[in-house]
Design an enzyme around this catalytic site. Structure first.
Site, PDB file in Angstrom:
ATOM      1  N   LYS A 201      -4.717   0.579 -95.635  1.00 43.55           N
ATOM      2  CA  LYS A 201      -5.275   0.261 -96.944  1.00 43.55           C
ATOM      3  C   LYS A 201      -6.552   1.068 -97.184  1.00 43.55           C
ATOM      4  O   LYS A 201      -7.607   0.747 -96.644  1.00 43.55           O
ATOM      5  CB  LYS A 201      -5.609  -1.229 -97.084  1.00 43.55           C
ATOM      6  CG  LYS A 201      -5.738  -1.597 -98.561  1.00 43.55           C
ATOM      7  CD  LYS A 201      -6.563  -2.841 -98.831  1.00 43.55           C
ATOM      8  CE  LYS A 201      -8.016  -2.582 -99.069  1.00 43.55           C
ATOM      9  NZ  LYS A 201      -8.360  -1.634-100.121  1.00 43.55           N
TER      10      LYS A 201
ATOM     11  N   GLU B  97     -29.761  -2.462 -94.471  1.00 40.48           N
ATOM     12  CA  GLU B  97     -29.026  -1.195 -94.567  1.00 40.48           C
ATOM     13  C   GLU B  97     -29.102  -0.680 -96.000  1.00 40.48           C
ATOM     14  O   GLU B  97     -28.619  -1.321 -96.924  1.00 40.48           O
ATOM     15  CB  GLU B  97     -27.563  -1.399 -94.173  1.00 40.48           C
ATOM     16  CG  GLU B  97     -26.785  -0.099 -94.246  1.00 40.48           C
ATOM     17  CD  GLU B  97     -25.305  -0.245 -93.931  1.00 40.48           C
ATOM     18  OE1 GLU B  97     -24.687  -1.226 -94.337  1.00 40.48           O
ATOM     19  OE2 GLU B  97     -24.789   0.677 -93.268  1.00 40.48           O
TER      20      GLU B  97
ATOM     21  N   GLY C 128     -16.057  -1.365 -92.521  1.00 40.87           N
ATOM     22  CA  GLY C 128     -16.639  -1.739 -93.804  1.00 40.87           C
ATOM     23  C   GLY C 128     -17.889  -2.570 -93.602  1.00 40.87           C
ATOM     24  O   GLY C 128     -18.593  -2.420 -92.596  1.00 40.87           O
ATOM     25  N   SER C 129     -18.146  -3.459 -94.533  1.00 37.25           N
ATOM     26  CA  SER C 129     -19.405  -4.212 -94.521  1.00 37.25           C
ATOM     27  C   SER C 129     -19.332  -5.436 -93.600  1.00 37.25           C
ATOM     28  O   SER C 129     -18.243  -5.898 -93.241  1.00 37.25           O
ATOM     29  CB  SER C 129     -19.714  -4.676 -95.942  1.00 37.25           C
ATOM     30  OG  SER C 129     -18.697  -5.554 -96.377  1.00 37.25           O
TER      31      SER C 129
ATOM     32  N   CYS D  45     -22.365   5.084 -92.395  1.00 39.43           N
ATOM     33  CA  CYS D  45     -22.731   3.906 -91.586  1.00 39.43           C
ATOM     34  C   CYS D  45     -23.742   4.293 -90.519  1.00 39.43           C
ATOM     35  O   CYS D  45     -24.667   3.551 -90.249  1.00 39.43           O
ATOM     36  CB  CYS D  45     -21.485   3.305 -90.956  1.00 39.43           C
ATOM     37  SG  CYS D  45     -20.507   4.475 -90.022  1.00 39.43           S
TER      38      CYS D  45
ATOM     39  N   GLU E  45     -15.765  -2.146 -87.321  1.00 40.04           N
ATOM     40  CA  GLU E  45     -16.880  -1.188 -87.366  1.00 40.04           C
ATOM     41  C   GLU E  45     -17.641  -1.502 -88.638  1.00 40.04           C
ATOM     42  O   GLU E  45     -17.163  -1.216 -89.735  1.00 40.04           O
ATOM     43  CB  GLU E  45     -16.366   0.248 -87.384  1.00 40.04           C
ATOM     44  CG  GLU E  45     -15.698   0.590 -86.072  1.00 40.04           C
ATOM     45  CD  GLU E  45     -16.075   1.965 -85.561  1.00 40.04           C
ATOM     46  OE1 GLU E  45     -15.825   2.203 -84.391  1.00 40.04           O
ATOM     47  OE2 GLU E  45     -16.610   2.775 -86.329  1.00 40.04           O
ATOM     48  N   LEU E  46     -18.797  -2.096 -88.485  1.00 35.57           N
ATOM     49  CA  LEU E  46     -19.506  -2.612 -89.661  1.00 35.57           C
ATOM     50  C   LEU E  46     -20.751  -1.775 -89.944  1.00 35.57           C
ATOM     51  O   LEU E  46     -20.802  -0.609 -89.595  1.00 35.57           O
ATOM     52  CB  LEU E  46     -19.806  -4.089 -89.435  1.00 35.57           C
ATOM     53  CG  LEU E  46     -18.553  -4.903 -89.017  1.00 35.57           C
ATOM     54  CD1 LEU E  46     -18.885  -6.346 -88.762  1.00 35.57           C
ATOM     55  CD2 LEU E  46     -17.434  -4.774 -90.045  1.00 35.57           C
TER      56      LEU E  46
HETATM   57  P1  NAP Z   1     -16.399  -3.236 -97.843  1.00 41.64           P
HETATM   58  O1  NAP Z   1     -16.697  -3.755 -99.183  1.00 41.64           O
HETATM   59  O2  NAP Z   1     -16.563  -4.129 -96.669  1.00 41.64           O
HETATM   60  O3  NAP Z   1     -14.890  -2.693 -97.893  1.00 41.64           O
HETATM   61  C1  NAP Z   1     -14.280  -2.065 -96.786  1.00 41.64           C
HETATM   62  C2  NAP Z   1     -12.774  -2.087 -96.958  1.00 41.64           C
HETATM   63  O4  NAP Z   1     -12.313  -3.437 -96.834  1.00 41.64           O
HETATM   64  C3  NAP Z   1     -12.292  -1.600 -98.326  1.00 41.64           C
HETATM   65  O5  NAP Z   1     -11.070  -0.912 -98.165  1.00 41.64           O
HETATM   66  C4  NAP Z   1     -12.071  -2.920 -99.062  1.00 41.64           C
HETATM   67  O6  NAP Z   1     -11.171  -2.791-100.107  1.00 41.64           O
HETATM   68  C5  NAP Z   1     -11.485  -3.742 -97.932  1.00 41.64           C
HETATM   69  N1  NAP Z   1     -11.470  -5.191 -98.128  1.00 41.64           N
HETATM   70  C6  NAP Z   1     -12.278  -5.966 -98.877  1.00 41.64           C
HETATM   71  N2  NAP Z   1     -11.904  -7.268 -98.780  1.00 41.64           N
HETATM   72  C7  NAP Z   1     -10.843  -7.312 -97.927  1.00 41.64           C
HETATM   73  C8  NAP Z   1     -10.014  -8.347 -97.424  1.00 41.64           C
HETATM   74  N3  NAP Z   1     -10.170  -9.613 -97.782  1.00 41.64           N
HETATM   75  N4  NAP Z   1      -9.023  -8.019 -96.584  1.00 41.64           N
HETATM   76  C9  NAP Z   1      -8.816  -6.738 -96.227  1.00 41.64           C
HETATM   77  N5  NAP Z   1      -9.555  -5.704 -96.672  1.00 41.64           N
HETATM   78  C10 NAP Z   1     -10.563  -5.992 -97.509  1.00 41.64           C
HETATM   79  O7  NAP Z   1     -17.259  -1.948 -97.505  1.00 41.64           O
HETATM   80  P2  NAP Z   1     -17.550  -0.681 -98.419  1.00 41.64           P
HETATM   81  O8  NAP Z   1     -18.499  -1.067 -99.487  1.00 41.64           O
HETATM   82  O9  NAP Z   1     -16.255  -0.037 -98.797  1.00 41.64           O
HETATM   83  O10 NAP Z   1     -18.265   0.296 -97.362  1.00 41.64           O
HETATM   84  C11 NAP Z   1     -19.621   0.236 -97.073  1.00 41.64           C
HETATM   85  C12 NAP Z   1     -19.896  -0.499 -95.792  1.00 41.64           C
HETATM   86  O11 NAP Z   1     -19.070   0.002 -94.747  1.00 41.64           O
HETATM   87  C13 NAP Z   1     -21.332  -0.306 -95.306  1.00 41.64           C
HETATM   88  O12 NAP Z   1     -21.866  -1.517 -94.829  1.00 41.64           O
HETATM   89  C14 NAP Z   1     -21.174   0.664 -94.152  1.00 41.64           C
HETATM   90  O13 NAP Z   1     -22.179   0.631 -93.195  1.00 41.64           O
HETATM   91  C15 NAP Z   1     -19.859   0.263 -93.602  1.00 41.64           C
HETATM   92  N6  NAP Z   1     -19.286   1.355 -92.820  1.00 41.64           N
HETATM   93  C16 NAP Z   1     -19.222   1.245 -91.463  1.00 41.64           C
HETATM   94  C17 NAP Z   1     -18.727   2.288 -90.706  1.00 41.64           C
HETATM   95  C18 NAP Z   1     -18.652   2.216 -89.196  1.00 41.64           C
HETATM   96  O14 NAP Z   1     -17.977   3.041 -88.603  1.00 41.64           O
HETATM   97  N7  NAP Z   1     -19.322   1.297 -88.544  1.00 41.64           N
HETATM   98  C19 NAP Z   1     -18.298   3.448 -91.342  1.00 41.64           C
HETATM   99  C20 NAP Z   1     -18.408   3.537 -92.733  1.00 41.64           C
HETATM  100  C21 NAP Z   1     -18.896   2.481 -93.460  1.00 41.64           C
HETATM  101  P3  NAP Z   1     -11.674  -2.493-101.612  1.00 41.64           P
HETATM  102  O15 NAP Z   1     -12.370  -1.192-101.589  1.00 41.64           O
HETATM  103  O16 NAP Z   1     -10.412  -2.446-102.359  1.00 41.64           O
HETATM  104  O17 NAP Z   1     -12.605  -3.620-101.969  1.00 41.64           O
HETATM  105 MG    MG Z   2     -32.835   0.318 -93.699  1.00 40.21          MG
END
Ligand code: NAP
Ligand code: MG
Length: 493
Positions: free
Chosen positions: A179, A389, A231-232, A288, A253-254
């Site tokens: 996804k 963050e 993601g977050s 991230c 990986e948050l």
């Molecule tokens: P997000 O809002 O958590 O979304 C991440 C992914 O999860 C998106 O594909 C989102 O889909 C999906 N999602 C949301 N609700 C879900 C559910 N109930 N079930 C399954 N999937 C679901 O994060 P973001 O705003 O896209 O990305 C930013 C965050 O990611 C930041 O906090 C960043 O630090 C973190 N991040 C971490 C890493 C790492 O390697 N540690 C790398 C990159 C980013 P939709 O887009 O359709 O809502």
């Molecule tokens: Mg900061």
């Protein structure tokens, strides 16, 4: 330039529309009124079909040898970049829907291909079982794939992050449901279609659409045997709860709030300021493991503020498609607001805030999700830009007088993703890095351009659970399986 594209789902070996024909629109963050394309808005019925197809494809895929799967992965890698004209067209589309500069969208596409090769290269090592001879029993410790893996990626580096999950899951013998993020779905989905079409039907299935509609249906599906999410923290916590219903294991990986420690003996000659700049501001800071808090020994503070300030001020902020642009807009209005609120708070508290960089097209800047690269000097450690963050182009710089205090400030944070130590004395830097609560530490660098994909990557504390990348990133998609029998009978030589 303003042509639009439409992407479909991919289920059981074929591109397809959704069960109700729904789509949604994606706009250009540099020009939010410009429609870039429409992606399929998947439904729970589509999830059902995709997971069932992946489940049905699993036994035959798992039965292939590592050599056979590796050969298919190499074929995929070659196909990703075989037609450079097509890659360029897709990179331009990717920049239009995402915002980041062309150099980076090209890099994401090629990175994904490299990771397929890297995973295939682990084949011989993966083939080896561990053997234990310890009377009265001998034991073969082997591993088996988990089954259907759900791979969920965020918008910031959708393809490069998939490069840390998809080839590894496949090499390990799993079939997948992917996804991509709703915010950056077009070019990533087109690339994924190309990959899926080269593999047996059902091995790679692609679902785009709103997470609120299909997210829980994927994560909570009883036939999904493993979840690998990036993601977050908030969504990660939710994913873990939904997965818990079926005792489905997760890798998360948050977020991160990476600290960099510049010691009194840091070598700031050569391209040091460029390395600092890239560490914090690549992808408009939306990484991230970007450098998000810089702690600098007081004796070097002015030098850093001046040198890094000059490197930042040389950047050109604008449309990522233009060759002169070095920093594009942020991806979306929500993330822009997080960053501008943090900058406003620093200003309101009387902090020294420097908004730098060149803006050749002020009208474009005013209309798009732009934020110039910004430094907060002598930042109060209590500011939200230090404590939280930012995920955007603003970096707080905090002076320190002794390394123990700097280390304590670095570790006093709920996140523990990456970090960096900057010093001429490598042994001293490594010794300090060992004491930082982080899953990855860089010495005299920071961020993706310095990352070695052979090393496991992930976080401590709220930065997550488990590790992607490297050999460890492949075997997480497997479970150990011990086969035991009488000593001297099970293992005869
Ligand atoms: P997000 O809002 O958590 O979304 C991440 C992914 O999860 C998106 O594909 C989102 O889909 C999906 N999602 C949301 N609700 C879900 C559910 N109930 N079930 C399954 N999937 C679901 O994060 P973001 O705003 O896209 O990305 C930013 C965050 O990611 C930041 O906090 C960043 O630090 C973190 N991040 C971490 C890493 C790492 O390697 N540690 C790398 C990159 C980013 P939709 O887009 O359709 O809502
Ligand atoms: Mg900061």
């Amino acid at each position: 330039m303003t042509e639009t594209v439409e992407t479909k789902l991919f289920i059981d070996g074929a591109a397809c529309g959704t069960s109700d024909g729904g789509t949604y629109e994606i706009f250009n963050p540099a020009r939010p009124a410009e429609l870039v394309g429409r992606a399929a808005a998947g439904t729970p019925d589509d999830v059902e079909r995709a997971v069932k197809a992946a489940h049905a494809a699993f036994p035959a895929w798992a039965a292939l040898s590592y050599g056979e799967r590796g050969a298919l992965l190499r074929k995929v890698a070659a196909a990703i970049t075989e037609d450079m004209q097509e890659v360029e067209t897709r990179a331009r589309l990717f920049t239009r829907e995402h915002g980041k500069v062309l150099r980076e969208t090209r890099l994401e596409i090629s990175r994904l291909g490299e990771r397929f090769v890297q995973s295939a290269d682990y084949g011989e090592r993966l083939e080896r079982d561990d053997l234990i001879r310890a009377a009265p029993n001998d034991t073969i410790i082997t591993r088996q794939p988990r089954g259907v893996a759900a791979l969920v990626v965020p918008w910031n580096w959708p393809l490069a992050i998939l490069g840390a999950k998809l080839p590894q899951a496949l090499m390990a013998g799993n079939t997948v449901v992917v996804k991509p993020s709703a915010n950056s779905a077009l070019a990533p989905t087109m690339t994924l279609h190309k990959i899926a079409a080269l593999l047996p039907p059902g091995v790679v299935n692609i679902l785009t659409g709103s997470a609120s509609r299909i997210g829980d249906a994927i994560i909570g599906h009883p036939l999904v045997r493993y979840v690998n999410f990036t993601g977050s923290v908030d969504v990660g916590r939710h994913v873990m709860k939904v997965a818990a219903e079926n005792i489905t294991p997760v890798t998360l990986e948050l977020g991160g709030n990476d600290a960099g420690l510049v010691l009194h003996d840091a070598d700031l000659t050569g391209d040091a300021f460029q390395r600092l700049y890239r560490g914090a501001f690549m992808s408009t800071g939306q990484i991230c493991f970007a450098l998000k808090r810089l702690y600098v020994h007081r004796s070097r503070f002015d030098e850093i503020a001046e040198g890094l300030g000059a490197a930042i001020d040389a950047q050109v902020v604008g449309d990522g498609l233009l060759p002169e642009t070095t920093m594009g807009p942020m991806n979306n209005a929500k993330q822009l607001k997080v960053v501008t609120d943090m900058i406003a708070q620093a200003r309101a508290r009387g902090q020294k805030v420097l908004e730098l960089g060149q803006v050749p097209d002020p009208a474009l800047y005013a209309g798009g999700y732009f934020q110039r690269p910004t430094l907060v000097l002598d930042a109060d450690p209590g500011l939200s830009v230090v404590r939280e963050e930012q995920f955007g182009p603003v970096l707080p710089i905090v002076p320190f007088d002794d390394e123990e205090t700097a280390l304590a400030m670095a570790n006093d944070d709920p996140f523990g993703l990456a970090s960096s130590v900057w010093s001429e004395d490598i042994d001293r830097a490594v010794a300090l890095a060992r004491r930082i609560e982080a899953g990855y530490s860089f010495i005299n660098a920071h961020g993706p351009s310095a990352q070695d994909g052979n090393g496991p990557f992930g976080g401590f504390k709220k930065s997550g659970i488990g590790r992607n990348f490297g050999y460890e990133g492949v075997i997480q998609f497997q479970g150990h399986h011990s086969i035991s029998g009488a000593a001297g009978v099970l293992l005869t030589d």
